[in-house]
Design an enzyme around this catalytic site. Structure first.
Site, PDB file in Angstrom:
ATOM      1  N   VAL A 294      42.078   4.194  79.749  1.00 52.97           N
ATOM      2  CA  VAL A 294      43.460   4.461  79.343  1.00 52.97           C
ATOM      3  C   VAL A 294      44.251   5.023  80.523  1.00 52.97           C
ATOM      4  O   VAL A 294      45.413   4.653  80.749  1.00 52.97           O
ATOM      5  CB  VAL A 294      43.503   5.410  78.129  1.00 52.97           C
ATOM      6  CG1 VAL A 294      44.947   5.703  77.730  1.00 52.97           C
ATOM      7  CG2 VAL A 294      42.743   4.807  76.957  1.00 52.97           C
ATOM      8  N   TYR A 295      43.635   5.911  81.286  1.00 45.58           N
ATOM      9  CA  TYR A 295      44.271   6.432  82.499  1.00 45.58           C
ATOM     10  C   TYR A 295      44.601   5.280  83.449  1.00 45.58           C
ATOM     11  O   TYR A 295      45.718   5.199  83.979  1.00 45.58           O
ATOM     12  CB  TYR A 295      43.339   7.431  83.175  1.00 45.58           C
ATOM     13  CG  TYR A 295      43.864   8.018  84.463  1.00 45.58           C
ATOM     14  CD1 TYR A 295      44.770   9.072  84.454  1.00 45.58           C
ATOM     15  CD2 TYR A 295      43.448   7.527  85.702  1.00 45.58           C
ATOM     16  CE1 TYR A 295      45.257   9.615  85.643  1.00 45.58           C
ATOM     17  CE2 TYR A 295      43.919   8.062  86.890  1.00 45.58           C
ATOM     18  CZ  TYR A 295      44.821   9.106  86.858  1.00 45.58           C
ATOM     19  OH  TYR A 295      45.296   9.643  88.035  1.00 45.58           O
ATOM     20  N   ALA A 296      43.620   4.374  83.657  1.00 49.77           N
ATOM     21  CA  ALA A 296      43.850   3.221  84.529  1.00 49.77           C
ATOM     22  C   ALA A 296      44.991   2.362  83.998  1.00 49.77           C
ATOM     23  O   ALA A 296      45.855   1.912  84.761  1.00 49.77           O
ATOM     24  CB  ALA A 296      42.576   2.396  84.674  1.00 49.77           C
TER      25      ALA A 296
ATOM     26  N   SER B 248      47.539   3.295  82.260  1.00 54.07           N
ATOM     27  CA  SER B 248      48.816   3.973  82.493  1.00 54.07           C
ATOM     28  C   SER B 248      49.243   3.870  83.951  1.00 54.07           C
ATOM     29  O   SER B 248      50.430   3.722  84.250  1.00 54.07           O
ATOM     30  CB  SER B 248      48.714   5.445  82.069  1.00 54.07           C
ATOM     31  OG  SER B 248      47.872   6.191  82.931  1.00 54.07           O
ATOM     32  N   LYS B 249      48.280   3.943  84.858  1.00 54.40           N
ATOM     33  CA  LYS B 249      48.616   3.889  86.281  1.00 54.40           C
ATOM     34  C   LYS B 249      48.873   2.460  86.751  1.00 54.40           C
ATOM     35  O   LYS B 249      49.699   2.242  87.647  1.00 54.40           O
ATOM     36  CB  LYS B 249      47.497   4.541  87.100  1.00 54.40           C
ATOM     37  CG  LYS B 249      47.349   6.049  86.834  1.00 54.40           C
ATOM     38  CD  LYS B 249      48.614   6.826  87.136  1.00 54.40           C
ATOM     39  CE  LYS B 249      48.429   8.328  87.005  1.00 54.40           C
ATOM     40  NZ  LYS B 249      49.645   9.084  87.350  1.00 54.40           N
TER      41      LYS B 249
END
Length: 268
Positions: free
Chosen positions: A153-155, A157-158
């Site tokens: 999820v972090y990936a 978003s980035k």
């Protein structure tokens, strides 16, 4: 080179981590600095520590809430004036497998890491376009270049942030506007946010990372990875290697796919 003296610079997440270091570096360059942060106590501590260095103001805002972004942006314009530089620095990470994420964790990560930079920029971009001068700096991540387990999820978003940020740069170019856009893609930074990460590639020193970001703004850089070789490695590797070979090299040789195994994150 862009001279930041007397420029009004707004930085989100400016009361801790590399954000706080950038506040100091900007004040040393005689910029007028505005901190946006969710933690009022840390804002007060940062202002108390650095106020003697120059003009420093803080606003408490939860950037996952659009209404707060809009209301706080209006206060900034009324009380301080036009913002010349926006540094979208605030971010969060939940380090776990995607199947373990709650719906709330997914939504919050995307709201803060991907949506908020767009909503914040939208509030201040009009003035920059009107005066034909300004700078947007978006702190993305090397996680927006390389897939990684327990960062899905972090990936996401980035990856979204990188795509929007560089598209905005091209739009300003097409519109012949002197509004620069810099996209920063750092590796893990030793600020506490990534506590527990184990990496064969050296984890970044916060002071050096913050200095690199400020220099990138001053030099109107378009896209910057920290360290610099990350971009060349990922783009070249993904271009010439099959997916299986790249997975072997990134996962087994460099150990990237195992970096999050012992992730704990910043202690609350």
């Amino acid at each position: 080179m862009k001279n930041l003296e007397a420029k009004t610079v707004l930085i989100t997440g400016g009361a801790s981590g590399i954000g706080k270091i950038m506040v100091r570096l900007l004040l040393e360059r005689k910029a007028k600095v505005i901190i946006w942060d969710i933690n009022q106590e840390k804002i007060d501590e940062t202002i108390a520590e650095f106020a003697h260095k120059g003009s420093l103001t803080g606003f408490t805002v939860d950037i996952s809430i659009v209404d707060q972004i809009q209301a706080t942006a209006l206060k900034v314009k009324q009380e301080i004036g036009i913002v010349d530089v926006v540094i979208n620095n605030a971010g969060i990470i939940v380090g776990k497998y995607f199947s373990e994420h709650t719906t709330a964790e997914i939504s919050k990560t995307m709201e803060i890491n991907a949506n908020a930079p767009m909503f914040i920029t939208k509030e201040f971009l009009g003035d920059m376009v009107y005066q034909n001068s300004g700078h947007i700096c978006n702190i993305a991540s090397s996680g927006g270049l390389v897939s990684n387990p327990k960062m899905s999820v972090y990936a996401a978003s980035k990856w979204a942030l990188i795509g929007w940020s560089d598209s905005l740069r091209l739009e300003m170019k097409q519109l012949n506007k002197n509004v620069n856009v810099t996209t920063i893609m750092p590796y893990y930074i030793n600020t506490g946010m990534f506590d527990g990460v184990q990496s064969k590639i050296p984890i970044l020193d916060p002071e050096a990372a913050a200095f690199t970001i400020i220099k990138a703004i001053e030099n109107n850089k378009k896209m910057v990875t920290i360290p610099g070789y990350i971009y060349r490695f990922t783009r070249l590797g993904q271009a010439i290697m099959s997916i299986n070979v790249f997975d072997w090299f990134a996962g087994d040789v460099l150990g990237i796919y195992k970096t999050m195994e012992f992730f704990t994150g910043r202690k609350k």
